[in-house]
Design a protein around this motif. Structure first.
Motif, PDB file in Angstrom:
ATOM      1  N   LEU A  17      47.354 -35.149  22.461  1.00  0.00           N
ATOM      2  CA  LEU A  17      47.773 -34.860  23.824  1.00  0.00           C
ATOM      3  C   LEU A  17      48.278 -33.434  23.995  1.00  0.00           C
ATOM      4  N   ARG A  51      48.453 -42.627  30.740  1.00  0.00           N
ATOM      5  CA  ARG A  51      47.717 -41.647  29.929  1.00  0.00           C
ATOM      6  C   ARG A  51      47.153 -40.528  30.786  1.00  0.00           C
ATOM      7  N   TRP A  94      41.222 -39.136  24.363  1.00  0.00           N
ATOM      8  CA  TRP A  94      42.589 -39.428  24.811  1.00  0.00           C
ATOM      9  C   TRP A  94      42.614 -40.573  25.829  1.00  0.00           C
ATOM     10  N   LEU A  95      41.747 -40.518  26.806  1.00  0.00           N
ATOM     11  CA  LEU A  95      41.779 -41.517  27.871  1.00  0.00           C
ATOM     12  C   LEU A  95      41.167 -42.848  27.448  1.00  0.00           C
ATOM     13  N   HIS A  97      55.371 -46.249  23.029  1.00  0.00           N
ATOM     14  CA  HIS A  97      54.352 -45.906  24.026  1.00  0.00           C
ATOM     15  C   HIS A  97      54.924 -45.132  25.214  1.00  0.00           C
ATOM     16  N   LEU A 133      52.085 -44.923  27.831  1.00  0.00           N
ATOM     17  CA  LEU A 133      50.801 -44.502  27.265  1.00  0.00           C
ATOM     18  C   LEU A 133      49.884 -45.663  26.927  1.00  0.00           C
ATOM     19  N   VAL A 177      43.378 -46.635  25.560  1.00  0.00           N
ATOM     20  CA  VAL A 177      44.528 -47.181  26.279  1.00  0.00           C
ATOM     21  C   VAL A 177      45.168 -48.341  25.537  1.00  0.00           C
ATOM     22  N   ARG A 231      46.330 -46.941  31.716  1.00  0.00           N
ATOM     23  CA  ARG A 231      45.444 -45.863  32.149  1.00  0.00           C
ATOM     24  C   ARG A 231      46.200 -44.842  32.988  1.00  0.00           C
ATOM     25  N   ARG A 278      48.814 -39.330  17.975  1.00  0.00           N
ATOM     26  CA  ARG A 278      48.591 -39.469  19.416  1.00  0.00           C
ATOM     27  C   ARG A 278      49.118 -38.245  20.163  1.00  0.00           C
TER      28      ARG A 278
END
Length: 473
Positions: free
Chosen positions: A173, A295, A152-153, A265, A289, A156, A292, A169
């Motif tokens: 999450l 997110r 997930w991280l 996003h 999103l 970016v 950094r 996505r």
């Protein structure tokens, strides 16, 4: 489930075009039950492809064939993250808002790969307050959680790749995050994505794009749009797609439900409060999103919101009415779904199959039965909110008042339920109609304010006395 060997990994990933290095990394990172999540037969190929990209971008390197698999202690770490929430009171809206706004630290830091940690630390060291560098070696390590958080991280700069990419996505999450955390405490939310129904009978009965239920209670709903400029539209749809009165039949004593609106996003977490039905934001500006910071904050908010959901577990009754926005399929092309106006029952190919071929009832008999049930003194019969209708595609629809699908728990309740069922049959028999499907599955406990405490459902099997009929098996 047996551990996945290198041969099974090779077999499963060959069709997806994985290199040997990628297979080796995934062999270590996604173990045992995790394979069912990412590579199950009902998985989405787009999600699989995206996960492959995200995992590798997060910095997972190759593992040698035959290397020993480390012990995955992700479940223990997840339990440390959210386990205490199951015994805590449900946080008020203001408390949840404060936690999300302040990006409150979690009980333990989230594990990420050393490479990803180094990249984030170099970009902004303050972002590392919630994560820690974790290597996967031969000893115990949170491999599954490490894989998930880093996936997930670590993406970016990736584009959404259209609506399907946005769905993937948000699944990472929310669905996968909540699923992993819920598994650690034995409380799993049941997710459902909207599947469009082309029938004109259901045009006005649209569902949110994503929903989650606990004990049949709706605890999460989300709306998703491909373009960022449509965030306001997604937020509005959270309300107009579920303009319901807050009923204990569908929500128990929940104070609010978690909501989100996503567009491009941008992501906005909200709650809908039971006191007024209003939608209130949990943070003042949407998370971006593509950054950094966005997110990280989105992931923290997802965990905090799930902790709030876990705290609701103990205030929910053991049995609620049908889950909102989650259609249940029955025999003979029949489905039922709880909507804001009541329980919607659909039967596809009604005249062609249900009536002519199966001879389960007739349009005339069903209309007559529901007109009887509509009468104020027809106690014991299910109350129609909207009388039966047939559209030009031969789809039947009726909307009725909901009830609790429970059985009597005492001799007194049993006598009461049987009495109301006999009243219901009396009304039908007086009109020379027979029900033909009297069983506990078709008897429910009515909600507060109902004209009778127990009601008989499913009038779609009635038949008229004196007509040639087919006995139900």
């Amino acid at each position: 489930m047996a551990a996945w060997t290198w041969e099974r990994v090779t077999e499963k990933t060959e069709a997806l075009g994985f290199t040997s290095d990628e297979k080796g990394a995934l062999d270590v990172l996604l173990q045992n039950e995790n394979w069912a999540l990412y590579f199950g037969g009902d998985g989405d190929v787009r999600i699989k492809s995206r996960l492959k990209t995200l995992l590798l971008k997060a910095g997972f390197g190759a593992m040698q064939v035959g290397a020993a698999l480390p012990t995955d202690n992700s479940k223990t770490l997840c339990n440390q993250l959210v386990g205490a929430a199951t015994s805590m009171p449900v946080p008020s809206f203001s408390d949840l808002e404060a936690v999300v706004n302040k990006q409150e630290p979690l009980a333990v830091k989230l594990p990420v790969t050393p490479q990803l940690y180094a990249e984030w630390h170099a970009a902004d060291s303050s972002l590392c307050d919630h994560i820690e560098s974790t290597a996967v070696g031969s000893g115990p390590a949170p491999a599954r959680l490490l894989s998930h958080v880093s996936s997930w991280l670590g993406c970016v700069d990736n584009d959404c790749a259209g609506e399907a990419g946005l769905h993937a996505r948000l699944d990472i999450l929310i669905r996968y995050t909540w699923g992993m955390l819920g598994d650690s405490v034995g409380i799993t939310a049941k997710f459902s994505r909207d599947k469009a129904d082309a029938s004109s009978a259901t045009v006005t009965l649209k569902r949110p794009d994503l929903t989650a239920h606990l004990k049949n209670a709706l605890v999460l709903k989300g709306e998703e749009k491909e373009l960022e400029e449509d965030l306001g539209m997604a937020t509005s749809e959270l309300l107009f797609k579920s303009d319901f009165s807050w009923s204990a039949l569908n929500f128990g004593s929940l104070p609010y439900i978690i909501c989100y609106a996503a567009a491009g996003h941008k992501l906005q977490w909200c709650v809908q409060q039971c006191s007024n039905g209003h939608l209130t934001q949990l943070h003042p500006t949407p998370f971006n999103l593509q950054t950094r910071t966005g997110r990280m904050h989105a992931l923290l908010a997802s965990v905090h919101c799930f902790k709030a959901v876990l705290s609701m577990w103990k205030v929910l009754p053991q049995s609620l009415a049908l889950p909102l926005f989650k259609p249940l399929t029955r025999a003979h092309g029949t489905s039922v779904e709880a909507k804001e106006e009541g329980v919607v029952k659909l039967i596809k190919n009604f005249e062609g199959n249900y009536v002519q071929q199966l001879q389960l009832t007739s349009w005339e008999f069903v209309q007559k039965a529901y007109r009887i049930a509509q009468e104020p003194d027809a106690a014991g019969l299910v109350v129609p909110v909207k009388l039966p209708s047939l559209n030009d595609k031969d789809t039947y629809m009726v909307v009725t008042q909901p009830g609790f699908p429970v059985r009597p728990t005492s001799q007194k309740e049993l006598l009461e339920a049987v009495t109301w069922v006999l009243h219901a049959l009396g009304h039908l028999h007086k009109a020379k109609l027979v029900h033909r499907d009297v069983r506990w599955e078709n008897v429910v406990h009515a909600g507060p304010g109902a004209r009778s405490s127990w009601v008989l459902l499913d009038l779609e099997t009635v038949w008229a006395v004196g007509h040639v009929r087919v006995e139900l098996q």
